[in-house]
Design a protein around this motif. Structure first.
Motif, mmCIF file in Angstrom:
data_model
loop_
_atom_site.group_PDB
_atom_site.id
_atom_site.type_symbol
_atom_site.label_atom_id
_atom_site.label_comp_id
_atom_site.label_asym_id
_atom_site.label_seq_id
_atom_site.Cartn_x
_atom_site.Cartn_y
_atom_site.Cartn_z
ATOM 1 N N ASP A 28 0.808 -1.234 0.000
ATOM 2 C CA ASP A 28 0.000 0.000 0.000
ATOM 3 C C ASP A 28 0.835 1.275 0.000
ATOM 4 O OD1 ASP A 28 -2.112 -1.754 0.180
ATOM 5 O OD2 ASP A 28 -2.851 -1.014 2.113
ATOM 6 N N ASP A 29 0.183 2.342 -0.454
ATOM 7 C CA ASP A 29 0.626 3.737 -0.297
ATOM 8 C C ASP A 29 1.642 4.230 -1.326
ATOM 9 O OD1 ASP A 29 -1.035 3.705 1.881
ATOM 10 O OD2 ASP A 29 0.554 3.595 3.370
ATOM 11 N N HIS A 79 -6.131 3.228 -4.158
ATOM 12 C CA HIS A 79 -6.043 3.271 -2.687
ATOM 13 C C HIS A 79 -6.749 4.521 -2.166
ATOM 14 C CE1 HIS A 79 -4.726 2.000 1.133
ATOM 15 N NE2 HIS A 79 -3.635 2.713 1.248
ATOM 16 N N HIS A 83 -6.172 9.541 0.767
ATOM 17 C CA HIS A 83 -5.708 8.904 2.006
ATOM 18 C C HIS A 83 -5.784 9.872 3.178
ATOM 19 C CE1 HIS A 83 -3.801 5.848 4.411
ATOM 20 N NE2 HIS A 83 -3.457 5.123 3.370
ATOM 21 N N HIS A 217 3.843 -2.392 3.494
ATOM 22 C CA HIS A 217 3.850 -0.918 3.340
ATOM 23 C C HIS A 217 5.297 -0.491 3.118
ATOM 24 C CE1 HIS A 217 -0.096 -1.367 5.292
ATOM 25 N NE2 HIS A 217 -0.377 -0.158 4.852
HETATM 26 ZN ZN LIG Z 1 -2.668 3.216 3.077
#
Ligand SMILES: [Zn+2]
Length: 253
Positions: A28-29, A79, A83, A217
């Motif tokens: 993610d991210d 995503h 965020h 992550h």
């Molecule tokens: Zn995230």
């Protein structure tokens, strides 16, 4: 670094019953090229392991697409949008909640979907990964009308479809101790979690058709976490009854 023998003993039971355990990997991210992302992609390349990158649409830069386009084993998920947390301090963090008008949340998701689809014409997989793995049910019901075909959060899924036309394929194993050291959860705990998930799948207590997802992550990994990921991949690849699949494009799912 990890003693995977309890997991191998469980996988031996899968082998005996002629079944193969599927695993997948979500990170993610991502928004831009960083040394950490380069590390991640090098590891995927070296291990020939497919991965889904959950990219934050509002901040994703063109160079990210250039870095990933030559790699056929990368798929791209949406995503959230920015965020950003909209929940009050008394609640757990949530971007995709009902703290704002649902029309605003959905229009942001539609914008993010369009942006990433255009940026990643080959790898885009029409999947939504809600930030912090949280989304309100009323929003889930609208996702397929925006073009999403899959949803991925955390924990074994309750049903194959989160809503009509929307497959759910979650993650299950998160090696980061978020509320403590922010380093690696004890390796013994992670081995036992993996073993129990496999056992529950084999016994039919959770859905065995859902590939078990490793959630990472890349921006916050220390050496211990990188080491665990590599060990996890080797474990899956070393046993004849386990394999990596492209989770959000899993053909037999
Ligand atoms: Zn995230």
């Amino acid at each position: 670094m990890c003693d995977w023998s309890p997991v191998y003993a469980e996988l031996d039971r899968w082998l005996t019953s002629g079944k193969v355990a599927n695993f997948w990997w979500r990170d993610d991210d991502a928004i831009e090229q960083t040394p950490q992302l380069e590390n991640l992609l090098k590891l995927c390349d070296a291990k020939e392991t497919p991965i889904t990158l959950a990219v934050i649409p509002a901040y994703a830069v063109t160079e990210l697409a250039e870095q990933t386009e030559v790699r056929g084993h990368i798929s791209i998920a949406v995503h959230g949008y920015s965020h950003q947390n909209y929940a009050p301090k008394t609640e757990k963090k949530r971007e995709l909640g009902l703290h704002r008008e649902s029309l605003i949340v959905l229009s942001e998701l539609a914008e993010g979907f369009g942006k990433l689809k255009a940026m990643f014409p080959d790898g885009f997989n029409q999947a939504l990964v809600p930030p912090w793995n949280r989304i309100d049910e009323l929003l889930v019901e609208q996702l397929s009308s925006l073009g999403f075909s899959s949803l991925s959060t955390f924990q074994p899924r309750q049903a194959h479809y989160a809503s009509p036309g929307l497959r759910q394929i979650n993650c299950h194993i998160d090696p980061i101790e978020w509320h403590g050291t922010r380093s690696l959860v004890s390796a013994d705990v992670l081995v036992e979690q993996t073993r129990v998930l496999l056992e529950r799948q084999r016994l039919g207590l959770i859905d065995a058709k859902e590939p078990l997802g490793l959630l990472t992550h890349h921006l916050v990994h220390d050496d211990a976490i990188w080491g665990f990921i590599e060990s996890f991949i080797k474990m899956v690849q070393n046993h004849p009854a386990s394999q990596f699949v492209i989770g959000l494009e899993h053909p037999s799912d």
